[in-house]
Design a protein around this motif. Structure first.
Motif, PDB file in Angstrom:
ATOM      1  N   VAL A  21      53.091  47.771 -23.712  1.00 21.50           N
ATOM      2  CA  VAL A  21      53.118  47.647 -25.162  1.00 21.50           C
ATOM      3  C   VAL A  21      53.219  46.195 -25.592  1.00 21.50           C
ATOM      4  O   VAL A  21      52.583  45.758 -26.534  1.00 21.50           O
ATOM      5  CB  VAL A  21      54.309  48.456 -25.725  1.00 21.50           C
ATOM      6  N   LYS A  22      54.010  45.394 -24.880  1.00 21.60           N
ATOM      7  CA  LYS A  22      54.215  44.023 -25.299  1.00 21.60           C
ATOM      8  C   LYS A  22      52.918  43.228 -25.283  1.00 21.60           C
ATOM      9  O   LYS A  22      52.734  42.309 -26.057  1.00 21.60           O
ATOM     10  CB  LYS A  22      55.236  43.339 -24.376  1.00 21.60           C
ATOM     11  N   ALA A  23      52.023  43.578 -24.364  1.00 21.71           N
ATOM     12  CA  ALA A  23      50.772  42.836 -24.252  1.00 21.71           C
ATOM     13  C   ALA A  23      49.707  43.348 -25.199  1.00 21.71           C
ATOM     14  O   ALA A  23      48.640  42.769 -25.315  1.00 21.71           O
ATOM     15  CB  ALA A  23      50.250  42.900 -22.815  1.00 21.71           C
ATOM     16  N   PHE A  24      50.003  44.423 -25.899  1.00 23.02           N
ATOM     17  CA  PHE A  24      48.994  45.047 -26.745  1.00 23.02           C
ATOM     18  C   PHE A  24      49.158  44.531 -28.165  1.00 23.02           C
ATOM     19  O   PHE A  24      50.128  44.817 -28.836  1.00 23.02           O
ATOM     20  CB  PHE A  24      49.160  46.559 -26.710  1.00 23.02           C
ATOM     21  N   GLN A 344      60.627  52.291 -21.427  1.00 20.71           N
ATOM     22  CA  GLN A 344      59.470  53.003 -21.964  1.00 20.71           C
ATOM     23  C   GLN A 344      58.829  52.211 -23.112  1.00 20.71           C
ATOM     24  O   GLN A 344      57.595  52.132 -23.210  1.00 20.71           O
ATOM     25  CB  GLN A 344      59.880  54.389 -22.451  1.00 20.71           C
ATOM     26  N   LEU A 345      59.661  51.626 -23.951  1.00 22.31           N
ATOM     27  CA  LEU A 345      59.144  50.834 -25.066  1.00 22.31           C
ATOM     28  C   LEU A 345      58.288  49.680 -24.564  1.00 22.31           C
ATOM     29  O   LEU A 345      57.240  49.363 -25.146  1.00 22.31           O
ATOM     30  CB  LEU A 345      60.315  50.300 -25.901  1.00 22.31           C
ATOM     31  N   ALA A 346      58.703  49.079 -23.462  1.00 24.89           N
ATOM     32  CA  ALA A 346      58.012  47.902 -22.941  1.00 24.89           C
ATOM     33  C   ALA A 346      56.792  48.233 -22.099  1.00 24.89           C
ATOM     34  O   ALA A 346      55.875  47.414 -21.994  1.00 24.89           O
ATOM     35  CB  ALA A 346      58.988  47.054 -22.119  1.00 24.89           C
ATOM     36  N   THR A 347      56.760  49.417 -21.514  1.00 26.84           N
ATOM     37  CA  THR A 347      55.716  49.682 -20.516  1.00 26.84           C
ATOM     38  C   THR A 347      54.838  50.888 -20.799  1.00 26.84           C
ATOM     39  O   THR A 347      53.757  51.012 -20.219  1.00 26.84           O
ATOM     40  CB  THR A 347      56.348  49.876 -19.132  1.00 26.84           C
ATOM     41  N   ASN A 348      55.291  51.788 -21.653  1.00 28.38           N
ATOM     42  CA  ASN A 348      54.545  53.022 -21.873  1.00 28.38           C
ATOM     43  C   ASN A 348      53.835  52.966 -23.221  1.00 28.38           C
ATOM     44  O   ASN A 348      54.490  53.009 -24.265  1.00 28.38           O
ATOM     45  CB  ASN A 348      55.498  54.226 -21.830  1.00 28.38           C
ATOM     46  N   SER A 351      54.712  56.417 -25.561  1.00 30.69           N
ATOM     47  CA  SER A 351      55.976  56.812 -26.155  1.00 30.69           C
ATOM     48  C   SER A 351      57.098  55.910 -25.685  1.00 30.69           C
ATOM     49  O   SER A 351      57.055  55.370 -24.571  1.00 30.69           O
ATOM     50  CB  SER A 351      56.308  58.263 -25.796  1.00 30.69           C
ATOM     51  N   ALA A 352      58.127  55.743 -26.508  1.00 32.90           N
ATOM     52  CA  ALA A 352      59.345  55.013 -26.136  1.00 32.90           C
ATOM     53  C   ALA A 352      60.496  55.965 -25.846  1.00 32.90           C
ATOM     54  O   ALA A 352      61.626  55.530 -25.650  1.00 32.90           O
ATOM     55  CB  ALA A 352      59.738  54.052 -27.251  1.00 32.90           C
ATOM     56  N   LEU A 353      60.206  57.260 -25.798  1.00 38.12           N
ATOM     57  CA  LEU A 353      61.255  58.265 -25.631  1.00 38.12           C
ATOM     58  C   LEU A 353      61.592  58.465 -24.163  1.00 38.12           C
ATOM     59  O   LEU A 353      60.707  58.720 -23.345  1.00 38.12           O
ATOM     60  CB  LEU A 353      60.793  59.582 -26.245  1.00 38.12           C
ATOM     61  N   GLN A 354      62.883  58.390 -23.823  1.00 36.20           N
ATOM     62  CA  GLN A 354      63.338  58.749 -22.480  1.00 36.20           C
ATOM     63  C   GLN A 354      63.448  60.268 -22.357  1.00 36.20           C
ATOM     64  O   GLN A 354      63.014  60.847 -21.369  1.00 36.20           O
ATOM     65  CB  GLN A 354      64.692  58.106 -22.188  1.00 36.20           C
ATOM     66  N   GLY A 355      64.018  60.896 -23.395  1.00 30.79           N
ATOM     67  CA  GLY A 355      64.087  62.356 -23.357  1.00 30.79           C
ATOM     68  C   GLY A 355      65.026  62.937 -24.388  1.00 30.79           C
ATOM     69  O   GLY A 355      65.783  62.223 -25.061  1.00 30.79           O
ATOM     70  N   ILE A 356      64.950  64.255 -24.508  1.00 30.61           N
ATOM     71  CA  ILE A 356      65.880  65.062 -25.293  1.00 30.61           C
ATOM     72  C   ILE A 356      66.734  65.824 -24.289  1.00 30.61           C
ATOM     73  O   ILE A 356      66.204  66.435 -23.346  1.00 30.61           O
ATOM     74  CB  ILE A 356      65.151  66.046 -26.222  1.00 30.61           C
ATOM     75  N   TYR A 357      68.042  65.822 -24.481  1.00 29.86           N
ATOM     76  CA  TYR A 357      68.954  66.373 -23.480  1.00 29.86           C
ATOM     77  C   TYR A 357      69.942  67.340 -24.124  1.00 29.86           C
ATOM     78  O   TYR A 357      70.253  67.257 -25.313  1.00 29.86           O
ATOM     79  CB  TYR A 357      69.730  65.244 -22.790  1.00 29.86           C
ATOM     80  N   VAL A 358      70.446  68.249 -23.298  1.00 28.88           N
ATOM     81  CA  VAL A 358      71.481  69.174 -23.739  1.00 28.88           C
ATOM     82  C   VAL A 358      72.567  69.255 -22.676  1.00 28.88           C
ATOM     83  O   VAL A 358      72.283  69.298 -21.476  1.00 28.88           O
ATOM     84  CB  VAL A 358      70.892  70.576 -24.033  1.00 28.88           C
ATOM     85  N   GLN A 394      57.924  55.822 -31.773  1.00 35.63           N
ATOM     86  CA  GLN A 394      58.843  55.012 -32.570  1.00 35.63           C
ATOM     87  C   GLN A 394      60.249  55.603 -32.507  1.00 35.63           C
ATOM     88  O   GLN A 394      60.952  55.666 -33.517  1.00 35.63           O
ATOM     89  CB  GLN A 394      58.362  54.925 -34.025  1.00 35.63           C
ATOM     90  N   ALA A 395      60.667  55.993 -31.310  1.00 34.99           N
ATOM     91  CA  ALA A 395      61.972  56.648 -31.162  1.00 34.99           C
ATOM     92  C   ALA A 395      63.128  55.715 -31.458  1.00 34.99           C
ATOM     93  O   ALA A 395      64.257  56.175 -31.660  1.00 34.99           O
ATOM     94  CB  ALA A 395      62.119  57.228 -29.747  1.00 34.99           C
ATOM     95  N   TRP A 396      62.897  54.412 -31.489  1.00 37.19           N
ATOM     96  CA  TRP A 396      63.941  53.463 -31.868  1.00 37.19           C
ATOM     97  C   TRP A 396      64.110  53.399 -33.390  1.00 37.19           C
ATOM     98  O   TRP A 396      65.059  52.821 -33.891  1.00 37.19           O
ATOM     99  CB  TRP A 396      63.611  52.060 -31.335  1.00 37.19           C
TER     100      TRP A 396
END
Length: 845
Positions: A21-24, A344-348, A351-358, A394-396
C-alpha cells in the motif's frame, strides 16, 4: 468516492498487488485523483498540521479562546440557515457521470461519530464537528443540545446506569483528527437539558486531546485518548482525571521529546475491556494504526501496567495490533473484538483488517477465536468484492461493535459496511452494504429511484446504539452520511441486505461538513453549491425543498459562475477538478450513451503527479469568471472559464518548488497570490507566499519575516482589495505562540499588506487566539474573518473586531463567499451546514 472511480481504483490496486500500500500512489490509482485507502488519514493529518504546526497544541488553548469569545461585542443582525432541509444523495435529477446518485444511501448529513439510545425513544447523536443532537421519537426531528460548548467535535457518547449522558469531545477516528476537544461533559437530564461548560468533568487534563472511546466499568469511567488512558470516578464527578497509563510519556506535551515530529502518535489508546466478573481487571488496547513498538495490549500487574498476550487466535504483537474495538455481551458470556493490523495496512492492498474475534468464555483475556477475516466478510454479501478494495480496507477509520443486550449471539459490526451475525460470529451477513452499485437489483433509471434495490446506509461506519420506542427495538448506526435505523431483528433479502433501513437525516440535524461554497444567479434567484466531506457536492436551486447531490465522493473546493449558478467547477480531491454547465442535471443517459455526459474532467497536471493537497485551493477572478487559479506544486491558470474541457487547458504560471504545495490562492486585477507549505508537518515546517501576474511575468517568492511578525504557521486564505491588487489580507491558521511552539510560530491570525506583501501588519487586535480559515472584504470596506469557533467582522477604518451577528452555531467556518450582488455573505461551515448573512444589517457599523 464516485462509483466509476471506485471501480478504476480497485482494478489499479489489484494490478499493483504485492507492491504494498505504501508504494501505491494516488496518481497510480486514478489520474483524476481517485481515493486511496490512506486518503482519509492523510486528510486528517493535514487538518491537524494546519492547526498545530510547527508544534503541538497545548492544553488550555480552546478554553482560553472560548472565554475570550464570550466577552466579544456582537454586531447587529442574524444569520439565516441556508441548508436546513433534507439533502438527497439519490436525487434522480443529478445522475451524471461523477455522481453517486442511485447508490442507495438516500438522505444524508454529516459524519456521526457517537450514538446513545434508551428504551423510551430517546436517541442522542454526536457529529464529527456538529455537537450533540437529541431525538425523542427514535431518530429524526432532532434538536441540538451542545451548542454552548467550546468544542463541537464528537469522540464518543455513553449513557450510564443513572440515565446520564457522557459526551467525550475530540474525534479520534484516525488518531490524527484536526479537531481536538475540550474534555468530557456529563448531562444529568439528557431528555430535557442541554450541555453547558459547567458540565465538564475534571479540568483541562483532556483538553486538546481526541477521545476514541469512553467505557464505564463498575464505578469508574475510562477515556481512551491520544495522550494515554485516563480514569475518573462515576459517582464523584469533581476532581481531575487520573492518567492511568501513557506508553511513552516523554512524548506528551511538556515532555523531553514533545517536539519530536512523531510525538502525536506515541500515546494513542483505542479502547478498553474489563473482566465481567471483576471490572477492576482492565485491558488497554494501545497503538498507532500504522504501527509502533508500543502497540499492543496492557493490563495491570502489581499496580503497574504491563504488556500482555491475549490467549487464542487474536494477535498481540506490535506488528498486528493497530486500532481495536471491544464489545461485551450484557450477560457476560461473550466478548467480541475488531483488530486492525499495521502490517496488513502496509502490505495488503485488499484490506487492513487482521480479523473479527470472539471470546466464548466471556473474558477479554480469552481464549479468542477468529470469527472472520476480510475474505469471509467479502463473501457474506459485501459490495466490496473487487481485489484492491475489500472489507476492512479502512479498518483504522471505520469500526463499531454492538451486542444485542438480549442475545449474546446477535451482534452488529461496522467497517465500511454494516455487518450482522445472529449466531455468535459463526456467519455474517451485510444488512448495510457500501452501496447498491454492482448488485443485480441496481438500476440508474430514475423512474425506479434506486432500481429494485432497497435503501442502504451511507458508507464508512463509526457509531452504533440499540434502543426502543413503544416496545419496538431498533439499531441505529452512524457513518459518514449521518444516522440510519432499522428494527433490531430486521428483514433481509436473499442476499442478506436489509429491506428496512430508515434514514434519520430529515434535514433537522444539519451537520454537513462543507469545505467550500459558491453562489450564482439561477431562476430569478441564486443557486448555492458546496463541497462536502464524503458527501460529494450539494446544489440548492431556487424553489428546491430538497438539496441534490451532483458530484460524488469527497467534494473539495468549488467555484460557481456569478452570472449562471449552473456553471460549476467542483474539486473531488487532489485538484481532480470537473466542470458542468447545467448543474450536472442528467437522468443517467450517459451510462448507455457516453456523449450525453454533461460533466467534464479538467484536472491540472499536479493531480496526476500527487503534488496537490487533499483539499487543494481553486478560485476565480471576482471580476472575470473566465480566469481561474488553482494551486498544487504549481500555480495554474485557466482562461477559458467554464468552457474548459481538458486538463491540458491549464497553464503553469509558477513552480512553488519541490515538496511545496499550495494552501491558498487569490487573484484580482491580474495579480495572483499563492500561499504554500512544505514540509507541512512539525518537522521543519515552512510556509511561504509567491506572487506574480496572470500573464506569467513578475513571479517571485516573497521574503517573509523570520521573527514571527508574519507567523511561521499555515497560510489558510487570502482576499485582495478589488480596487488595489497590492492591498490584501491573509488568514493564518493554528494557535499563537502561547499554545503552539516552533521556530517563528508567532502571534496573530489576520494580517494586512498594502505593498503587495513586502511588509505586513498584524490587524488581529481583539480577536480570540483561535485558528483563522478565511478572510473576505465586503461591501463598504468591511472585513470578515472566519475561524474555528466563530465569524468576525471589522468595519472599514476600525480596529475593533465584532462577532458577526447572532444565530450561527459554534463550529469551524472554512470559506466565505458573497452572492453576485455582494449583499449576502455565505459561510461554509465544516460541521453545521451553510449559513447566510444580509450585510445590509451592518449599516450602523
Amino acid at each position: 468516492m464516485p462509483y466509476q472511480r471506485h471501480v478504476e481504483i480497485a482494478q489499479q490496486r489489484a494490478a499493483h498487488k504485492g507492491a504494498g500500500v505504501k508504494a501505491f500512489s494516488v496518481a497510480a490509482a486514478d489520474d483524476d485523483g481517485g481515493e486511496d485507502p490512506e486518503e482519509i488519514a492523510e486528510q486528517a493529518e493535514q487538518y491537524a498540521e494546519a492547526r498545530s504546526a510547527p508544534g503541538v497544541v497545548a492544553p488550555g488553548a480552546y478554553t482560553a479562546a472560548w472565554q475570550a469569545l464570550q466577552s466579544m461585542p456582537v454586531t447587529a443582525g442574524g444569520w439565516q440557515h441556508t441548508t436546513n432541509r433534507p439533502y438527497d444523495s439519490d436525487d434522480p435529477r443529478y445522475r451524471d457521470i461523477n455522481s453517486n446518485s442511485s447508490g442507495g444511501a438516500g438522505r444524508v448529513t454529516g459524519r456521526i461519530t457517537g450514538l446513545a439510545a434508551d428504551n423510551s425513544g430517546y436517541v442522542y447523536a454526536g457529529a464529527a464537528n456538529g455537537g450533540v443532537w437529541r431525538s425523542s421519537v427514535g431518530g429524526g426531528h432532532w434538536q441540538p443540545i451542545a451548542d454552548k460548548l467550546p468544542s463541537p467535535s464528537t469522540g464518543d457518547l455513553r449513557l450510564d446506569g443513572k440515565g446520564r449522558l457522557w459526551y467525550a469531545t475530540g474525534e479520534a477516528n484516525t488518531g490524527a483528527t484536526g479537531f481536538v476537544g475540550s474534555g468530557v461533559y456529563v448531562l444529568r437530564d439528557p431528555r430535557h437539558g442541554s450541555f453547558s461548560t459547567r458540565d465538564r468533568v475534571g479540568g483541562t487534563e483532556l483538553e486538546s486531546t481526541v477521545i476514541r472511546s469512553l467505557r464505564i466499568f463498575g464505578g469508574t469511567v475510562w477515556a481512551a485518548t491520544n495522550h494515554g488512558a485516563y480514569s475518573h470516578s462515576v459517582t464523584n464527578l469533581s476532581g481531575p482525571w487520573k492518567r492511568e497509563f501513557a506508553p511513552n510519556p516523554d512524548f506528551l506535551p511538556g515532555g523531553a521529546q514533545a517536539a519530536d515530529p512523531n510525538a502525536p502518535y506515541k500515546n494513542i489508546i483505542n479502547d478498553f475491556a474489563a473482566d465481567p466478573k471483576d471490572p477492576s481487571k482492565v485491558i488497554i488496547a494501545a497503538g498507532w494504526r500504522s504501527g509502533d513498538t508500543y502497540n499492543g495490549f496492557y493490563t495491570r500487574v502489581g499496580g503497574a501496567w504491563q504488556r500482555t498476550t491475549l490467549a487464542g487466535d487474536i494477535a498481540s504483537d506490535a506488528a498486528d495490533v493497530g486500532a481495536v474495538t471491544f464489545a461485551a455481551a450484557a450477560d457476560g458470556s461473550k466478548y467480541y473484538a475488531i483488530e486492525q493490523s499495521p502490517t496488513q495496512l502496509a502490505t495488503n492492498p485488499d484490506s487492513a483488517l487482521q480479523g473479527i474475534y470472539v471470546s466464548k468464555s466471556g473474558s477479554p483475556f480469552g481464549p479468542w477465536t477468529l470469527s472472520a477475516d476480510y475474505k469471509k466478510l467479502a463473501a457474506s454479501g459485501s459490495a466490496l468484492t473487487d481485489p484492491g478494495y475489500m472489507p476492512g480496507i479502512q479498518a483504522w477509520y471505520n469500526q463499531f461493535l454492538q451486542v444485542d443486550p438480549t442475545d449474546p449471539n446477535h451482534v452488529y459490526l461496522g467497517l465500511e459496511e454494516v455487518f450482522e451475525s445472529v449466531n455468535g460470529g459463526t456467519s455474517w451477513r451485510v444488512p448495510g452494504p457500501y452501496w447498491n452499485f454492482g448488485f443485480p437489483c441496481w438500476s440508474i433509471d430514475p423512474s425506479k429511484q434506486t432500481g429494485d434495490c432497497f435503501q442502504t446506509t451511507h458508507a464508512d461506519q463509526h457509531a452504533v446504539a440499540i434502543g426502543s420506542y413503544h416496545g419496538q427495538k431498533y439499531v441505529v448506526v452512524g457513518d459518514d452520511g449521518g444516522a440510519y435505523r432499522r428494527p433490531l431483528r430486521g428483514i433481509v433479502d436473499t442476499g442478506g441486505h436489509a429491506r428496512d433501513w430508515t434514514s434519520l437525516n430529515d434535514g433537522s440535524m444539519d451537520v454537513l461538513q462543507y469545505y467550500s461554497v459558491g453562489v450564482g444567479r439561477d431562476r430569478n434567484g441564486a443557486a448555492v453549491s458546496g463541497g462536502l466531506q464524503d458527501n460529494g457536492q450539494s446544489v440548492l436551486r431556487p424553489g428546491d425543498k430538497v438539496m441534490g447531490s451532483n458530484f460524488g465522493g469527497d467534494g473539495g473546493d468549488t467555484i460557481v459562475d456569478p452570472a449562471n449558478g449552473c456553471n460549476v467547477a467542483a474539486e473531488y480531491v487532489y485538484l481532480a477538478v470537473s466542470v458542468t454547465n447545467n448543474c450536472a442535471v442528467n437522468d443517467g443517459a450517459w451510462s448507455t450513451d457516453p456523449s450525453k455526459a454533461t460533466t467534464y474532467s479538467v484536472a491540472p497536471a499536479d493531480n496526476a503527479t500527487s503534488e496537490a493537497r487533499f483539499i487543494a485551493p481553486l478560485t476565480q477572478d471576482p471580476r472575470n469568471s473566465k480566469l481561474w487559479i488553482a494551486g498544487g506544486r504549481h500555480v495554474w491558470l485557466n482562461t477559458k472559464g467554464y468552457a474548459i474541457r481538458s486538463g491540458a487547458d491549464w497553464t503553469s504560471l509558477f513552480d512553488l518548488g519541490a515538496g511545496h504545495t499550495a494552501t491558498a490562492v487569490a487573484v484580482s486585477g491580474g495579480t495572483v497570490y499563492a500561499g504554500w507549505c512544505g514540509p507541512c508537518n512539525n518537522q521543519g515546517f515552512t510556509r511561504g507566499i509567491a506572487v506574480g501576474r496572470t500573464d506569467g511575468t513578475g513571479w517571485h517568492q516573497l521574503t517573509l519575516p523570520v521573527d514571527g511578525t508574519l507567523p511561521n504557521r499555515y497560510v489558510a486564505g487570502f482576499d485582495v482589495d478589488s480596487a488595489n491588487p497590492n492591498h490584501l489580507v491573509v488568514a493564518i491558521n493554528g494557535f499563537s505562540r502561547r499554545w503552539t511552539e516552533g521556530p517563528g510560530a508567532g502571534i496573530g491570525h489576520v494580517f494586512e499588506s498594502r505593498d503587495g506583501g513586502a511588509t505586513w501588519t498584524d490587524i488581529s487586535t481583539n480577536l480570540p487566539d483561535i485558528p483563522a480559515d478565511s478572510v473576505k472584504y465586503v461591501a463598504g470596506g468591511g472585513l470578515v474573518a472566519a475561524t474555528d469557533n466563530a465569524v468576525f467582522y471589522r468595519a472599514a477604518h476600525s480596529r475593533t473586531w465584532y462577532v458577526l451577528g447572532r444565530g450561527i452555531p459554534t463550529t469551524t467556518t472554512m470559506e466565505l463567499r458573497t452572492d453576485p450582488t455582494g449583499r449576502y455573505l455565505y459561510a461554509a461551515t465544516h460541521g453545521r451546514g451553510i449559513w447566510s448573512f444580509d450585510l445590509n444589517q451592518l449599516r450602523r457599523h
